[in-house]
Design an enzyme around this catalytic site. Structure first.
Site, PDB file in Angstrom:
ATOM      1  N   LYS A  14       0.825  -1.222   0.000  1.00 17.78           N
ATOM      2  CA  LYS A  14       0.000   0.000   0.000  1.00 17.78           C
ATOM      3  C   LYS A  14       0.854   1.265   0.000  1.00 17.78           C
ATOM      4  CE  LYS A  14      -2.112  -0.613   3.891  1.00 17.78           C
ATOM      5  NZ  LYS A  14      -1.590  -1.881   4.432  1.00 17.78           N
ATOM      6  N   ARG A  89      -9.314   0.684   9.205  1.00 14.00           N
ATOM      7  CA  ARG A  89      -8.799  -0.640   9.545  1.00 14.00           C
ATOM      8  C   ARG A  89      -9.809  -1.463  10.324  1.00 14.00           C
ATOM      9  NH1 ARG A  89      -3.127   0.683   9.155  1.00 14.00           N
ATOM     10  NH2 ARG A  89      -1.786  -1.133   9.372  1.00 14.00           N
ATOM     11  N   ARG A 128      12.074  -5.234   5.141  1.00 12.59           N
ATOM     12  CA  ARG A 128      11.973  -3.779   5.003  1.00 12.59           C
ATOM     13  C   ARG A 128      12.987  -3.058   5.897  1.00 12.59           C
ATOM     14  NH1 ARG A 128       6.246  -0.926   5.225  1.00 12.59           N
ATOM     15  NH2 ARG A 128       6.088  -1.929   7.256  1.00 12.59           N
ATOM     16  N   ARG A 174       0.658  -8.628  13.417  1.00 10.63           N
ATOM     17  CA  ARG A 174      -0.035  -7.614  12.628  1.00 10.63           C
ATOM     18  C   ARG A 174      -0.909  -8.262  11.560  1.00 10.63           C
ATOM     19  NH1 ARG A 174       4.986  -4.460  10.840  1.00 10.63           N
ATOM     20  NH2 ARG A 174       3.640  -3.471   9.304  1.00 10.63           N
TER      21      ARG A 174
HETATM   22  P1  ADP Z   1       1.396  -1.512   7.889  1.00 13.93           P
HETATM   23  O1  ADP Z   1       0.315  -1.221   6.912  1.00 13.93           O
HETATM   24  O2  ADP Z   1       2.687  -1.892   7.258  1.00 13.93           O
HETATM   25  O3  ADP Z   1       0.959  -2.441   8.990  1.00 13.93           O
HETATM   26  P2  ADP Z   1       1.113   1.125   9.063  1.00 13.93           P
HETATM   27  O4  ADP Z   1       2.214   2.089   9.043  1.00 13.93           O
HETATM   28  O5  ADP Z   1      -0.100   1.407   8.240  1.00 13.93           O
HETATM   29  O6  ADP Z   1       1.799  -0.244   8.679  1.00 13.93           O
HETATM   30  O7  ADP Z   1       0.602   0.895  10.576  1.00 13.93           O
HETATM   31  C1  ADP Z   1       1.492   0.630  11.627  1.00 13.93           C
HETATM   32  C2  ADP Z   1       0.710   0.537  12.945  1.00 13.93           C
HETATM   33  O8  ADP Z   1       0.033   1.785  13.221  1.00 13.93           O
HETATM   34  C3  ADP Z   1      -0.412  -0.502  12.994  1.00 13.93           C
HETATM   35  O9  ADP Z   1       0.055  -1.782  13.307  1.00 13.93           O
HETATM   36  C4  ADP Z   1      -1.316   0.098  14.077  1.00 13.93           C
HETATM   37  O10 ADP Z   1      -0.815  -0.145  15.369  1.00 13.93           O
HETATM   38  C5  ADP Z   1      -1.224   1.582  13.845  1.00 13.93           C
HETATM   39  N1  ADP Z   1      -2.300   2.072  12.935  1.00 13.93           N
HETATM   40  C6  ADP Z   1      -2.111   2.640  11.715  1.00 13.93           C
HETATM   41  N2  ADP Z   1      -3.307   2.964  11.164  1.00 13.93           N
HETATM   42  C7  ADP Z   1      -4.260   2.579  12.055  1.00 13.93           C
HETATM   43  C8  ADP Z   1      -5.690   2.617  12.056  1.00 13.93           C
HETATM   44  N3  ADP Z   1      -6.388   3.110  11.015  1.00 13.93           N
HETATM   45  N4  ADP Z   1      -6.343   2.115  13.153  1.00 13.93           N
HETATM   46  C9  ADP Z   1      -5.672   1.620  14.186  1.00 13.93           C
HETATM   47  N5  ADP Z   1      -4.332   1.538  14.232  1.00 13.93           N
HETATM   48  C10 ADP Z   1      -3.623   2.010  13.189  1.00 13.93           C
END
Ligand code: ADP
Ligand code: ZN
Length: 217
Positions: A14, A89, A128, A174
């Site tokens: 993404k 999410r 990564r 995750r």
């Molecule tokens: P990836 O998509 O690689 O898991 P992100 O950078 O999008 O990484 O997210 C990293 C962390 O940030 C998630 O594991 C979560 O803890 C938090 N996070 C990001 N976006 C959200 C969201 N929309 N709702 C809840 N937690 C979030």
């Protein structure tokens, strides 16, 4: 300009695609993960609250994320369109977003779901690396994205580090959290008629072209 959601597991690509597409189409990329990490780096109240969840690979509570996204979507650059990366999410987040948009007579135009097999997700996440200085992203498990010198940024020579939640154990968690709490959004947006599914495997350039066609349609 369109209001777009990029949906996919951690490691599905993404962020990489959003970066490429927002440069091409001049749409702002809105990544809740990036905003949360910035808050942690700045030591804000939000950052302090979010840190523990993120390190374990758990989701940050909806209430915190919804506040953050409301602020971001209210900025002038988000009026015409944007690409959401990492939000929503949960079903509750998606419902809140729909409600907010409906209040201003707007809606999500397109949801692109990147479907990627789990073993590939873990391989990508574990490989990564990020430049400590300029933030550029690399992947030591993929020739296309490997740095030319081990452990060093091609652009600025900075040291490459691993995000604390990119270790294999946290990455597995995750992905489990994603399957439980985020995957139901695929059905949610399929029912809404806005979902398009793309195969998450294959070269980034090919994915960018496929997504470009959807954005221009
Ligand atoms: P990836 O998509 O690689 O898991 P992100 O950078 O999008 O990484 O997210 C990293 C962390 O940030 C998630 O594991 C979560 O803890 C938090 N996070 C990001 N976006 C959200 C969201 N929309 N709702 C809840 N937690 C979030
Ligand atoms: Zn760098």
């Amino acid at each position: 300009m369109k209001k777009i959601i990029l949906l996919g597991a951690p490691g599905s690509g993404k962020g990489t695609l959003a970066e490429g597409l927002t440069a091409r189409y001049r749409i702002p990329q809105i990544s809740t993960g990036d905003i949360l990490r910035q808050n942690i780096a700045d030591g804000t109240e939000l950052g302090k609250k979010a840190k523990g969840y993120m390190e374990k690979g758990e989701l940050v509570p909806d209430a915190l994320v919804l506040d953050l996204i409301a602020d971001r979507l209210a900025k002038p650059d988000a009026r015409e369109g944007y690409m959401l990366d990492g939000f929503p999410r949960t079903i509750a987040q998606a419902e809140a977003l729909d409600k907010t948009l409906a209040e201003s007579g707007s809606k999500i135009d397109l949801v692109v779901y990147l479907n990627t097999p789990k073993d590939e997700l873990v391989r990508r996440i574990a490989g990564r690396r990020l430049c400590e200085v300029c933030g550029k992203s690399y992947n030591v498990n993929n020739k296309e994205f490997a740095p030319s010198v081990d452990g060093r940024c091609d652009v600025c020579g900075g040291k490459l580090i691993q995000r604390p939640d990119d270790t294999e154990a946290v990455a597995e968690n995750r992905i489990d959290v994603y399957n439980e709490q985020t995957l139901p959004l695929v059905e949610y947006y399929r029912k809404a008629g806005t979902l398009t599914e793309l195969d998450g495997m294959g070269p980034v350039a090919e994915k960018l072209d496929e997504m470009g066609k959807l954005i221009e349609a």
